[in-house]
Design an enzyme around this catalytic site. Structure first.
Site, PDB file in Angstrom:
ATOM      1  N   ARG A 165      50.175  49.401  65.494  1.00 45.73           N
ATOM      2  CA  ARG A 165      50.185  47.930  65.455  1.00 45.73           C
ATOM      3  C   ARG A 165      48.812  47.308  65.169  1.00 45.73           C
ATOM      4  O   ARG A 165      48.585  46.136  65.464  1.00 45.73           O
ATOM      5  CB  ARG A 165      50.762  47.353  66.760  1.00 45.73           C
ATOM      6  CG  ARG A 165      52.201  47.760  67.024  1.00 45.73           C
ATOM      7  CD  ARG A 165      52.769  47.010  68.218  1.00 45.73           C
ATOM      8  NE  ARG A 165      54.165  47.364  68.432  1.00 45.73           N
ATOM      9  CZ  ARG A 165      54.579  48.335  69.238  1.00 45.73           C
ATOM     10  NH1 ARG A 165      53.679  49.063  69.906  1.00 45.73           N
ATOM     11  NH2 ARG A 165      55.851  48.585  69.391  1.00 45.73           N
ATOM     12  N   LYS A 177      44.579  40.543  52.227  1.00 46.89           N
ATOM     13  CA  LYS A 177      45.901  40.842  51.661  1.00 46.89           C
ATOM     14  C   LYS A 177      46.003  42.349  51.450  1.00 46.89           C
ATOM     15  O   LYS A 177      45.204  42.937  50.725  1.00 46.89           O
ATOM     16  CB  LYS A 177      46.114  40.093  50.341  1.00 46.89           C
ATOM     17  CG  LYS A 177      46.405  38.618  50.516  1.00 46.89           C
ATOM     18  CD  LYS A 177      46.494  37.878  49.199  1.00 46.89           C
ATOM     19  CE  LYS A 177      47.752  38.204  48.442  1.00 46.89           C
ATOM     20  NZ  LYS A 177      47.914  37.328  47.248  1.00 46.89           N
ATOM     21  N   GLU A 217      39.271  39.407  37.078  1.00 48.27           N
ATOM     22  CA  GLU A 217      39.324  38.625  38.312  1.00 48.27           C
ATOM     23  C   GLU A 217      38.145  37.655  38.402  1.00 48.27           C
ATOM     24  O   GLU A 217      38.273  36.556  38.944  1.00 48.27           O
ATOM     25  CB  GLU A 217      39.353  39.555  39.530  1.00 48.27           C
ATOM     26  CG  GLU A 217      40.573  40.475  39.595  1.00 48.27           C
ATOM     27  CD  GLU A 217      41.871  39.765  39.959  1.00 48.27           C
ATOM     28  OE1 GLU A 217      41.857  38.532  40.165  1.00 48.27           O
ATOM     29  OE2 GLU A 217      42.912  40.443  40.037  1.00 48.27           O
ATOM     30  N   LYS A 263      36.274  32.878  47.165  1.00 45.66           N
ATOM     31  CA  LYS A 263      37.447  33.387  47.866  1.00 45.66           C
ATOM     32  C   LYS A 263      37.349  33.124  49.361  1.00 45.66           C
ATOM     33  O   LYS A 263      38.348  32.764  50.005  1.00 45.66           O
ATOM     34  CB  LYS A 263      37.641  34.880  47.607  1.00 45.66           C
ATOM     35  CG  LYS A 263      38.967  35.392  48.177  1.00 45.66           C
ATOM     36  CD  LYS A 263      39.408  36.688  47.558  1.00 45.66           C
ATOM     37  CE  LYS A 263      40.829  37.038  47.987  1.00 45.66           C
ATOM     38  NZ  LYS A 263      41.288  38.312  47.392  1.00 45.66           N
ATOM     39  N   GLU A 285      48.366  32.308  52.538  1.00 41.05           N
ATOM     40  CA  GLU A 285      48.887  31.884  51.238  1.00 41.05           C
ATOM     41  C   GLU A 285      50.083  30.938  51.347  1.00 41.05           C
ATOM     42  O   GLU A 285      51.127  31.152  50.750  1.00 41.05           O
ATOM     43  CB  GLU A 285      49.243  33.110  50.396  1.00 41.05           C
ATOM     44  CG  GLU A 285      49.276  32.805  48.893  1.00 41.05           C
ATOM     45  CD  GLU A 285      49.427  34.055  48.036  1.00 41.05           C
ATOM     46  OE1 GLU A 285      50.454  34.171  47.361  1.00 41.05           O
ATOM     47  OE2 GLU A 285      48.520  34.901  48.064  1.00 41.05           O
ATOM     48  N   ARG A 302      45.670  29.042  48.515  1.00 40.11           N
ATOM     49  CA  ARG A 302      45.353  30.445  48.217  1.00 40.11           C
ATOM     50  C   ARG A 302      46.204  30.989  47.074  1.00 40.11           C
ATOM     51  O   ARG A 302      45.799  31.928  46.378  1.00 40.11           O
ATOM     52  CB  ARG A 302      45.520  31.315  49.467  1.00 40.11           C
ATOM     53  CG  ARG A 302      45.063  32.752  49.240  1.00 40.11           C
ATOM     54  CD  ARG A 302      44.938  33.558  50.506  1.00 40.11           C
ATOM     55  NE  ARG A 302      44.485  34.905  50.190  1.00 40.11           N
ATOM     56  CZ  ARG A 302      44.159  35.824  51.069  1.00 40.11           C
ATOM     57  NH1 ARG A 302      44.233  35.549  52.365  1.00 40.11           N
ATOM     58  NH2 ARG A 302      43.759  37.028  50.700  1.00 40.11           N
ATOM     59  N   ASN A 351      46.391  33.544  42.330  1.00 38.68           N
ATOM     60  CA  ASN A 351      47.363  34.323  41.566  1.00 38.68           C
ATOM     61  C   ASN A 351      47.446  33.883  40.100  1.00 38.68           C
ATOM     62  O   ASN A 351      48.393  34.261  39.397  1.00 38.68           O
ATOM     63  CB  ASN A 351      48.747  34.214  42.201  1.00 38.68           C
ATOM     64  CG  ASN A 351      48.809  34.923  43.537  1.00 38.68           C
ATOM     65  OD1 ASN A 351      48.378  36.060  43.663  1.00 38.68           O
ATOM     66  ND2 ASN A 351      49.319  34.242  44.548  1.00 38.68           N
ATOM     67  N   HIS A 382      48.808  36.179  37.459  1.00 35.97           N
ATOM     68  CA  HIS A 382      49.367  37.355  38.125  1.00 35.97           C
ATOM     69  C   HIS A 382      50.888  37.471  37.987  1.00 35.97           C
ATOM     70  O   HIS A 382      51.413  38.584  37.995  1.00 35.97           O
ATOM     71  CB  HIS A 382      48.961  37.357  39.601  1.00 35.97           C
ATOM     72  CG  HIS A 382      47.550  37.797  39.834  1.00 35.97           C
ATOM     73  ND1 HIS A 382      46.474  37.136  39.281  1.00 35.97           N
ATOM     74  CD2 HIS A 382      47.033  38.825  40.548  1.00 35.97           C
ATOM     75  CE1 HIS A 382      45.357  37.743  39.652  1.00 35.97           C
ATOM     76  NE2 HIS A 382      45.670  38.764  40.415  1.00 35.97           N
ATOM     77  N   HIS A 429      51.836  40.916  36.726  1.00 38.91           N
ATOM     78  CA  HIS A 429      52.638  41.864  37.497  1.00 38.91           C
ATOM     79  C   HIS A 429      53.860  42.317  36.711  1.00 38.91           C
ATOM     80  O   HIS A 429      54.294  43.476  36.820  1.00 38.91           O
ATOM     81  CB  HIS A 429      53.067  41.235  38.824  1.00 38.91           C
ATOM     82  CG  HIS A 429      51.952  41.093  39.809  1.00 38.91           C
ATOM     83  ND1 HIS A 429      52.075  40.360  40.969  1.00 38.91           N
ATOM     84  CD2 HIS A 429      50.691  41.582  39.818  1.00 38.91           C
ATOM     85  CE1 HIS A 429      50.936  40.408  41.651  1.00 38.91           C
ATOM     86  NE2 HIS A 429      50.091  41.150  40.961  1.00 38.91           N
ATOM     87  N   HIS A 462      45.428  46.795  36.389  1.00 38.62           N
ATOM     88  CA  HIS A 462      45.750  45.486  36.950  1.00 38.62           C
ATOM     89  C   HIS A 462      44.959  44.378  36.267  1.00 38.62           C
ATOM     90  O   HIS A 462      45.518  43.348  35.869  1.00 38.62           O
ATOM     91  CB  HIS A 462      45.466  45.492  38.454  1.00 38.62           C
ATOM     92  CG  HIS A 462      45.686  44.169  39.108  1.00 38.62           C
ATOM     93  ND1 HIS A 462      46.934  43.583  39.229  1.00 38.62           N
ATOM     94  CD2 HIS A 462      44.813  43.292  39.676  1.00 38.62           C
ATOM     95  CE1 HIS A 462      46.820  42.418  39.846  1.00 38.62           C
ATOM     96  NE2 HIS A 462      45.545  42.219  40.119  1.00 38.62           N
TER      97      HIS A 462
END
Length: 359
Positions: free
Chosen positions: A119, A141, A183, A225, A235, A239, A243, A246, A250, A263
């Site tokens: 956890r 993330k 990025e 960031k 997000e 935030r 993306n 993206h 993706h 990526h």
């Protein structure tokens, strides 16, 4: 050496940027337990694993290593379970520190392992690629991929420390360095047109890995960031601007097979598509699109996506995490340097963009 502080709602931590910082145990000491698991991949291990193991062991840390295969295609349950198996075999407890030594795949996978093992255990990120130094190691993330979608299984989990050693960029292949620049360009396009102008001025020297410019660039991206994460850790709003490109990117990664397009390469082409969508919506013009393409080309990145069918594009995008109550959302450019979240009122607008990039 430069330090950027991330003041996330869950806790604050430092991003330390500089040369030779992986040799300084004093940076680790406040954030590491008596036992540590260094998780890396086969490529990074040959350069940086043993010096780090030796540094920690020489300072009284019970350090052991876990080595995963290299590549986006290994950002999956098999790698995650290998980490769990190794932690259990080495009797790792809740005070054992996980150290992610590698690029974005390692950072995301190890971050998710840290979030979920017993956890939650302490996490230190040591990003060794430009992409991970400016983006994926910062902000908490973490995720693994699912065959039907990228980063679909994960958690928000902040590290205790991020160490970005510029020396690691010396062993980074040129293609990977360019992928990281996608990025960097993303930050400029979504929120800082002055930074875009700075990149355009210095891009040639940056691609030659001028350390002074690299340090400035990485620190600037990390600060951008950090400011966004401080406002929106999980997000729910701004935030999502991170993306940009993206959703399209993706889709490219999933369609082409994870790892075939890096990526950053997919995001670069995705940002061109996002710019095209922004033009379709009446926000920017052809001159702005050409400016986007020029900086992408200057970073030795693709400005055109691969072509596949409209049905394939839409199928991937419907699985994107930004889908909200069945409606596809995109990050568009109101202007260069000003992004926004867009829920498309008419899918035909999207289809007009896709028609330029279909087989």
């Amino acid at each position: 050496m430069q330090t950027v502080q991330v003041q996330a709602p869950s806790h604050s931590y430092d991003i330390v940027i500089g040369k030779n910082i992986l040799n300084d145990f004093n940076l680790f000491a406040p954030h590491i337990g008596k036992k540590a698991a260094i998780v890396t991949n086969t490529t990074v291990a040959q350069w940086y694993l043993q010096p780090l193991v030796k540094l920690l062991q020489n300072n009284g840390i019970d350090a052991f290593s876990i080595i995963l295969p290299d590549g986006e295609q290994h950002k999956n349950h098999e790698s995650l379970n290998h980490i769990y198996d190794s932690l259990l075999a080495n009797h790792a407890d809740r005070k054992t520190t996980l150290i992610a030594l590698g690029g974005g795949v390692i950072g995301d996978t190890v971050g998710y392992a840290a979030a979920t093992y017993q956890r939650g255990v302490p996490l230190i990120q040591i990003p060794t690629t430009l992409l991970s130094q400016v983006d994926s190691s910062v902000g908490g993330k973490t995720a693994i991929n699912h065959p039907r979608g990228k980063n679909m299984i994960g958690a928000f989990y902040q590290p205790k420390l991020v160490l970005a050693d510029l020396n690691t960029l010396a062993t980074l292949p040129e293609r990977e360095f360019s992928a990281g620049m996608a990025e960097v360009i993303k930050y400029a396009l979504l929120g800082d047109v002055a930074f875009l102008a700075w990149l355009e001025q210095h891009i040639a020297a940056i691609m030659q890995k001028d350390h002074t410019l690299l340090a400035q660039m990485i620190a600037h991206c990390c600060q951008m960031k950090a400011d966004i994460v401080a406002q929106d850790e999980t997000e729910q709003g701004i935030r999502a601007h991170l993306n940009l490109g993206h959703t399209f990117g993706h889709a490219i990664e999933a369609q082409m097979g994870y790892g075939n397009w890096l990526h950053g390469e997919a995001v670069a082409a995705g940002m061109v598509m996002a710019a095209e969508l922004s033009q379709q919506l009446g926000y920017i013009g052809s001159d702005e699109i050409e400016r986007v393409k020029n900086i992408i080309r200057a970073a030795h990145l693709p400005d055109t996506p691969p072509k596949f069918s409209e049905e394939e594009w839409l199928a991937h995008m419907r699985h994107d995490k930004k889908v909200d109550e069945g409606k596809m959302r995109f990050i568009t450019l109101k202007n260069l340097g000003a992004a926004q979240i867009e829920t498309l009122p008419d899918v035909n607008v999207l289809k007009n963009v896709l028609s330029k990039f279909t087989a």
